[in-house]
Design a protein around this motif. Structure first.
Motif, PDB file in Angstrom:
ATOM      1  N   ARG A  72       0.708  -1.259   0.068  1.00 10.31           N
ATOM      2  CA  ARG A  72      -0.014  -0.110   0.017  1.00 10.31           C
ATOM      3  C   ARG A  72       0.779   1.089   0.039  1.00 10.31           C
ATOM      4  NH1 ARG A  72      -3.225   1.447   4.071  1.00 10.31           N
ATOM      5  NH2 ARG A  72      -1.977   0.296   5.903  1.00 10.31           N
ATOM      6  N   PHE A  73       2.062   1.157   0.624  1.00  7.41           N
ATOM      7  CA  PHE A  73       3.101   2.498   0.787  1.00  7.41           C
ATOM      8  C   PHE A  73       4.210   2.170   0.020  1.00  7.41           C
ATOM      9  CE2 PHE A  73       1.417   3.988   5.244  1.00  7.41           C
ATOM     10  CZ  PHE A  73       0.225   4.064   4.761  1.00  7.41           C
ATOM     11  N   THR A  74       4.495   3.250  -0.663  1.00  6.78           N
ATOM     12  CA  THR A  74       5.844   3.186  -1.513  1.00  6.78           C
ATOM     13  C   THR A  74       6.654   4.131  -1.029  1.00  6.78           C
ATOM     14  OG1 THR A  74       4.632   2.363  -3.336  1.00  6.78           O
ATOM     15  CG2 THR A  74       6.981   3.273  -3.655  1.00  6.78           C
ATOM     16  N   ILE A  75       8.008   3.809  -0.658  1.00  6.57           N
ATOM     17  CA  ILE A  75       8.879   4.893  -0.237  1.00  6.57           C
ATOM     18  C   ILE A  75      10.061   5.177  -1.495  1.00  6.57           C
ATOM     19  CG2 ILE A  75      10.642   3.115   0.523  1.00  6.57           C
ATOM     20  CD1 ILE A  75      11.665   5.238   2.613  1.00  6.57           C
ATOM     21  N   SER A  76      10.420   6.468  -1.825  1.00  9.20           N
ATOM     22  CA  SER A  76      10.931   6.670  -2.961  1.00  9.20           C
ATOM     23  C   SER A  76      11.988   7.872  -2.798  1.00  9.20           C
ATOM     24  CB  SER A  76      10.244   6.834  -4.217  1.00  9.20           C
ATOM     25  OG  SER A  76       9.329   7.992  -4.210  1.00  9.20           O
ATOM     26  N   GLN A  77      12.834   8.111  -3.472  1.00  7.12           N
ATOM     27  CA  GLN A  77      13.844   9.243  -3.441  1.00  7.12           C
ATOM     28  C   GLN A  77      14.158   9.616  -4.832  1.00  7.12           C
ATOM     29  OE1 GLN A  77      17.202   8.938  -1.285  1.00  7.12           O
ATOM     30  NE2 GLN A  77      17.441  11.123  -0.603  1.00  7.12           N
ATOM     31  N   ASP A  78      14.004  10.592  -5.440  1.00  7.77           N
ATOM     32  CA  ASP A  78      14.152  10.923  -6.851  1.00  7.77           C
ATOM     33  C   ASP A  78      15.851  10.794  -7.083  1.00  7.77           C
ATOM     34  OD1 ASP A  78      12.034  13.538  -7.344  1.00  7.77           O
ATOM     35  OD2 ASP A  78      11.630  11.566  -7.532  1.00  7.77           O
ATOM     36  N   ASN A  79      16.606  11.234  -6.338  1.00  5.67           N
ATOM     37  CA  ASN A  79      18.071  11.029  -6.440  1.00  5.67           C
ATOM     38  C   ASN A  79      18.690  11.063  -5.141  1.00  5.67           C
ATOM     39  OD1 ASN A  79      18.677  13.736  -5.970  1.00  5.67           O
ATOM     40  ND2 ASN A  79      17.585  14.245  -7.816  1.00  5.67           N
ATOM     41  N   ALA A  80      20.087  10.817  -4.820  1.00  7.72           N
ATOM     42  CA  ALA A  80      20.712  10.691  -3.709  1.00  7.72           C
ATOM     43  C   ALA A  80      20.414  11.944  -2.702  1.00  7.72           C
ATOM     44  CB  ALA A  80      22.000  10.422  -3.645  1.00  7.72           C
ATOM     45  N   GLN A  81      20.353  13.202  -3.245  1.00  2.71           N
ATOM     46  CA  GLN A  81      20.289  14.349  -2.706  1.00  2.71           C
ATOM     47  C   GLN A  81      18.869  14.900  -2.553  1.00  2.71           C
ATOM     48  OE1 GLN A  81      22.635  15.180  -0.648  1.00  2.71           O
ATOM     49  NE2 GLN A  81      23.586  13.386  -1.674  1.00  2.71           N
ATOM     50  N   GLY A  82      17.944  14.260  -3.354  1.00  2.77           N
ATOM     51  CA  GLY A  82      16.576  14.616  -3.430  1.00  2.77           C
ATOM     52  C   GLY A  82      15.618  14.540  -2.406  1.00  2.77           C
ATOM     53  N   PRO A  83      14.497  14.991  -2.279  1.00  2.50           N
ATOM     54  CA  PRO A  83      13.147  14.699  -1.121  1.00  2.50           C
ATOM     55  C   PRO A  83      13.188  13.325  -1.143  1.00  2.50           C
ATOM     56  CG  PRO A  83      12.597  16.451  -2.867  1.00  2.50           C
ATOM     57  CD  PRO A  83      13.915  15.865  -3.600  1.00  2.50           C
ATOM     58  N   LEU A  84      12.635  12.870   0.119  1.00  5.66           N
ATOM     59  CA  LEU A  84      12.226  11.566   0.310  1.00  5.66           C
ATOM     60  C   LEU A  84      10.571  11.438   0.161  1.00  5.66           C
ATOM     61  CD1 LEU A  84      12.704   8.699   1.529  1.00  5.66           C
ATOM     62  CD2 LEU A  84      12.444   9.851   3.741  1.00  5.66           C
ATOM     63  N   TYR A  85      10.062  10.362  -0.376  1.00  7.45           N
ATOM     64  CA  TYR A  85       8.772  10.553  -0.554  1.00  7.45           C
ATOM     65  C   TYR A  85       8.238   9.316   0.134  1.00  7.45           C
ATOM     66  CZ  TYR A  85       9.378  14.023  -4.006  1.00  7.45           C
ATOM     67  OH  TYR A  85       9.994  15.083  -4.741  1.00  7.45           O
ATOM     68  N   LEU A  86       6.750   9.437   0.474  1.00  3.38           N
ATOM     69  CA  LEU A  86       5.999   8.164   0.928  1.00  3.38           C
ATOM     70  C   LEU A  86       4.675   8.182   0.370  1.00  3.38           C
ATOM     71  CD1 LEU A  86       6.208   5.660   2.822  1.00  3.38           C
ATOM     72  CD2 LEU A  86       4.862   6.912   4.483  1.00  3.38           C
ATOM     73  N   GLN A  87       4.453   7.567  -0.866  1.00  2.00           N
ATOM     74  CA  GLN A  87       3.191   7.329  -1.483  1.00  2.00           C
ATOM     75  C   GLN A  87       2.385   6.510  -0.797  1.00  2.00           C
ATOM     76  OE1 GLN A  87       2.036   9.161  -4.141  1.00  2.00           O
ATOM     77  NE2 GLN A  87       0.136   8.127  -3.922  1.00  2.00           N
ATOM     78  N   MET A  88       1.122   6.952  -0.172  1.00  2.00           N
ATOM     79  CA  MET A  88       0.445   6.119   0.713  1.00  2.00           C
ATOM     80  C   MET A  88      -1.174   6.018  -0.102  1.00  2.00           C
ATOM     81  SD  MET A  88       0.891   7.553   4.468  1.00  2.00           S
ATOM     82  CE  MET A  88       0.307   9.222   4.079  1.00  2.00           C
ATOM     83  N   ASP A  89      -1.337   4.719  -0.401  1.00  2.00           N
ATOM     84  CA  ASP A  89      -2.508   4.249  -1.148  1.00  2.00           C
ATOM     85  C   ASP A  89      -3.381   3.433  -0.412  1.00  2.00           C
ATOM     86  OD1 ASP A  89      -0.491   3.903  -4.054  1.00  2.00           O
ATOM     87  OD2 ASP A  89      -1.772   5.611  -3.662  1.00  2.00           O
ATOM     88  N   SER A  90      -4.860   3.441  -0.652  1.00  2.00           N
ATOM     89  CA  SER A  90      -5.750   2.568  -0.101  1.00  2.00           C
ATOM     90  C   SER A  90      -5.639   2.682   1.454  1.00  2.00           C
ATOM     91  CB  SER A  90      -5.297   0.950  -0.521  1.00  2.00           C
ATOM     92  OG  SER A  90      -5.457   1.027  -1.687  1.00  2.00           O
ATOM     93  N   LEU A  91      -5.841   4.082   1.788  1.00  2.00           N
ATOM     94  CA  LEU A  91      -5.552   4.306   3.264  1.00  2.00           C
ATOM     95  C   LEU A  91      -6.672   3.838   4.028  1.00  2.00           C
ATOM     96  CD1 LEU A  91      -4.173   7.969   2.719  1.00  2.00           C
ATOM     97  CD2 LEU A  91      -2.948   6.251   4.153  1.00  2.00           C
ATOM     98  N   LYS A  92      -6.415   3.436   5.474  1.00  2.00           N
ATOM     99  CA  LYS A  92      -7.466   3.095   6.474  1.00  2.00           C
ATOM    100  C   LYS A  92      -7.412   4.028   7.506  1.00  2.00           C
ATOM    101  CE  LYS A  92      -5.951  -1.654   4.841  1.00  2.00           C
ATOM    102  NZ  LYS A  92      -5.277  -2.886   5.474  1.00  2.00           N
TER     103      LYS A  92
END
Length: 134
Positions: A72-92
């Motif tokens: 349901r959740f996906t962690i990502s970072q565009d590049n080593a110095q870029g922002p960190l993200y947490l995509q959260m789907d199907s939230l409960k």
């Protein structure tokens, strides 16, 4: 001065999606480090959700997830110095919590059960509130 700043928290209906962001600056790590997302619901302990290894080599970009959010959740970072993200789907509704980003030297590479230990992370943001209504 180390700073981690989360944003993107909001109130959403169950089944909806949100993307959290974390901007990190001043991290004391030369080239490789771990970033992670945690959350803390009212009356509960802080829970590790996901990690990502920001470094070079075979482990570069490696991610791990807690069972509670896997798929349901996906962690990502565009590049080593870029922002960190947490995509959260199907939230409960049980996803309602304050969400934190955190940084460490190599905690995320310690293996299952150790990669999301709160004590392994040295630097923390102030958190962003996510509220999911039914």
């Amino acid at each position: 001065q180390v700073q981690l700043s989360e944003s993107g928290g909001d109130s959403v209906q169950a089944g909806g999606s949100l993307r959290l962001s974390c901007l990190a600056s001043g991290l004391p790590y030369v080239s490789a480090y771990c970033l992670a997302w945690f959350r803390q619901a009212p009356g509960k302990e802080r829970e590790g959700l996901a990690t990502i290894y920001s470094g070079t080599g075979l482990a570069s970009g490696r991610t791990t997830y807690a069972d509670s959010v896997k798929g349901r959740f996906t962690i990502s970072q565009d590049n080593a110095q870029g922002p960190l993200y947490l995509q959260m789907d199907s939230l409960k509704p049980e996803d309602t919590a304050v969400y934190y980003c955190a940084a460490s030297r190599l905690t995320c590479l310690r293996g299952a059960g150790l990669d999301l230990e709160e004590s392994g992370y040295d630097h923390w943001g102030q958190g962003t509130q996510v509220t999911v209504s039914s």
